[in-house]
Design a protein around this motif. Structure first.
Motif, PDB file in Angstrom:
ATOM      1  N   ARG A 117       0.985  -1.026   0.010  1.00 49.74           N
ATOM      2  CA  ARG A 117      -0.191  -0.040  -0.149  1.00 49.74           C
ATOM      3  C   ARG A 117       0.929   1.206   0.058  1.00 49.74           C
ATOM      4  NH1 ARG A 117      -5.383   1.977   0.138  1.00 49.74           N
ATOM      5  NH2 ARG A 117      -4.943   4.233  -0.013  1.00 49.74           N
ATOM      6  N   THR A 118       0.862   1.975  -1.070  1.00 50.34           N
ATOM      7  CA  THR A 118       1.472   3.111  -1.014  1.00 50.34           C
ATOM      8  C   THR A 118       0.935   4.474  -0.765  1.00 50.34           C
ATOM      9  OG1 THR A 118       0.670   3.739  -3.281  1.00 50.34           O
ATOM     10  CG2 THR A 118       2.663   2.459  -3.096  1.00 50.34           C
ATOM     11  N   PHE A 139       3.351  -1.207   4.081  1.00 45.99           N
ATOM     12  CA  PHE A 139       2.853   0.044   3.965  1.00 45.99           C
ATOM     13  C   PHE A 139       3.952   1.129   3.700  1.00 45.99           C
ATOM     14  CE2 PHE A 139      -0.364  -1.719   6.764  1.00 45.99           C
ATOM     15  CZ  PHE A 139      -1.543  -1.565   5.778  1.00 45.99           C
ATOM     16  N   CYS A 140       3.925   1.863   2.702  1.00 45.49           N
ATOM     17  CA  CYS A 140       5.171   3.111   2.587  1.00 45.49           C
ATOM     18  C   CYS A 140       4.659   4.242   2.229  1.00 45.49           C
ATOM     19  CB  CYS A 140       5.975   2.264   1.415  1.00 45.49           C
ATOM     20  SG  CYS A 140       5.448   2.221  -0.014  1.00 45.49           S
ATOM     21  N   LYS A 141       5.289   5.267   2.528  1.00 48.54           N
ATOM     22  CA  LYS A 141       4.870   6.642   2.198  1.00 48.54           C
ATOM     23  C   LYS A 141       4.825   7.117   0.789  1.00 48.54           C
ATOM     24  CE  LYS A 141       5.635   7.906   7.036  1.00 48.54           C
ATOM     25  NZ  LYS A 141       5.768   8.973   7.819  1.00 48.54           N
ATOM     26  N   THR A 142       5.709   6.393   0.083  1.00 46.15           N
ATOM     27  CA  THR A 142       5.853   6.914  -1.254  1.00 46.15           C
ATOM     28  C   THR A 142       4.500   6.438  -2.047  1.00 46.15           C
ATOM     29  OG1 THR A 142       8.167   5.699  -1.577  1.00 46.15           O
ATOM     30  CG2 THR A 142       7.300   6.252  -3.376  1.00 46.15           C
ATOM     31  N   ALA A 150      13.655   0.282  -6.164  1.00 44.59           N
ATOM     32  CA  ALA A 150      14.235   0.037  -4.873  1.00 44.59           C
ATOM     33  C   ALA A 150      13.273   0.079  -3.583  1.00 44.59           C
ATOM     34  CB  ALA A 150      15.145   1.106  -4.614  1.00 44.59           C
ATOM     35  N   ASP A 151      12.039   0.510  -4.040  1.00 44.59           N
ATOM     36  CA  ASP A 151      10.911   0.391  -2.927  1.00 44.59           C
ATOM     37  C   ASP A 151      10.404  -0.680  -3.098  1.00 44.59           C
ATOM     38  OD1 ASP A 151      10.747   3.449  -2.162  1.00 44.59           O
ATOM     39  OD2 ASP A 151      10.157   3.542  -4.497  1.00 44.59           O
ATOM     40  N   PHE A 152      10.272  -1.407  -4.366  1.00 48.72           N
ATOM     41  CA  PHE A 152       9.900  -2.871  -4.425  1.00 48.72           C
ATOM     42  C   PHE A 152      10.588  -3.968  -3.788  1.00 48.72           C
ATOM     43  CE2 PHE A 152       8.954  -6.643  -6.957  1.00 48.72           C
ATOM     44  CZ  PHE A 152       7.736  -6.897  -6.606  1.00 48.72           C
ATOM     45  N   ILE A 153      11.982  -3.637  -3.839  1.00 43.26           N
ATOM     46  CA  ILE A 153      12.867  -4.440  -3.104  1.00 43.26           C
ATOM     47  C   ILE A 153      12.620  -4.436  -1.647  1.00 43.26           C
ATOM     48  CG2 ILE A 153      15.262  -5.030  -2.718  1.00 43.26           C
ATOM     49  CD1 ILE A 153      15.618  -4.372  -5.741  1.00 43.26           C
ATOM     50  N   GLU A 154      12.862  -3.201  -1.167  1.00 37.04           N
ATOM     51  CA  GLU A 154      12.532  -2.963   0.216  1.00 37.04           C
ATOM     52  C   GLU A 154      11.208  -3.948   0.644  1.00 37.04           C
ATOM     53  OE1 GLU A 154      13.019  -2.138   3.935  1.00 37.04           O
ATOM     54  OE2 GLU A 154      14.558  -1.820   2.524  1.00 37.04           O
ATOM     55  N   ALA A 155      10.102  -3.651  -0.122  1.00 37.19           N
ATOM     56  CA  ALA A 155       8.881  -4.526   0.379  1.00 37.19           C
ATOM     57  C   ALA A 155       9.017  -5.755   0.473  1.00 37.19           C
ATOM     58  CB  ALA A 155       7.851  -3.992  -0.629  1.00 37.19           C
ATOM     59  N   LEU A 156       9.757  -6.429  -0.534  1.00 40.07           N
ATOM     60  CA  LEU A 156      10.174  -7.897  -0.702  1.00 40.07           C
ATOM     61  C   LEU A 156      11.089  -8.169   0.592  1.00 40.07           C
ATOM     62  CD1 LEU A 156      10.659  -8.611  -4.557  1.00 40.07           C
ATOM     63  CD2 LEU A 156       8.586  -8.907  -3.116  1.00 40.07           C
TER      64      LEU A 156
END
Length: 168
Positions: A117-118, A139-142, A150-156
């Motif tokens: 969830r962005t 959940f991310c603020k982006t 990079a955001d996707f990798i962090e979620a993974l």
């Protein structure tokens, strides 16, 4: 007017890219209240779903005119009709039978393992309410347009660190 513009853009995109979608082996299908869409878009979606139904490389599901609570209400109405017709007994209704009545259906798409969830929102927003019952949430603020690899990798990575117990 905004919806009409978006619907026309989707129709144009699907019409212009159908050969490419098919060639790449993409199966495209839609969940939601198709009857609420303009007839021209319903016809386009029906054609795309038919043309791509046997593709197996990737499945792309669109949620249009979709709400998780509406999906559950529709499934409940369908089961009630089947009880009324005598096709099933009320005692037969269980989770498996309910899932068969959902727009996603058991054979259409597996329940998600991870929901990203962005935009800083910390809620699921009426999306796949039934299907998210064992889903891990991230959940991310982006905001979605700025969500990068990079955001996707962090979620993974976050997902990989979790111990999934599936309700046990």
């Amino acid at each position: 007017e905004a919806n009409e513009l978006l619907f026309r853009q989707l129709q144009t995109y699907l019409d212009d890219n159908l050969d490419n979608i098919k060639r790449k082996g993409i199966k495209l299908w839609m969940i939601g209240e198709k009857s609420a869409l303009p007839e021209y878009l319903q016809a386009t979606i029906k054609n795309v779903e038919e043309v791509t139904k046997n593709n197996t490389k990737l499945e792309l599901m669109f949620a249009l005119c979709y709400g998780g609570t509406r999906e559950i209400a529709q499934a409940t109405r369908s089961l009630c009709e089947k009880v009324k017709e005598g096709a099933i007994d009320p005692e037969e209704i269980d989770e498996e039978l309910m899932e068969k009545e959902l727009w996603t259906g058991p054979s259409r798409a597996p329940n998600p393992d991870l929901l990203i969830r962005t935009g800083g929102r910390i809620r699921v927003s009426n999306y796949l309410i039934w299907q998210l019952n064992q889903t891990e949430l991230y959940f991310c603020k982006t905001y979605a347009p700025d969500f990068k690899e990079a955001d996707f990798i962090e979620a993974l990575r976050s997902y990989q660190q979790r111990v999934r117990t599936f309700g046990e």
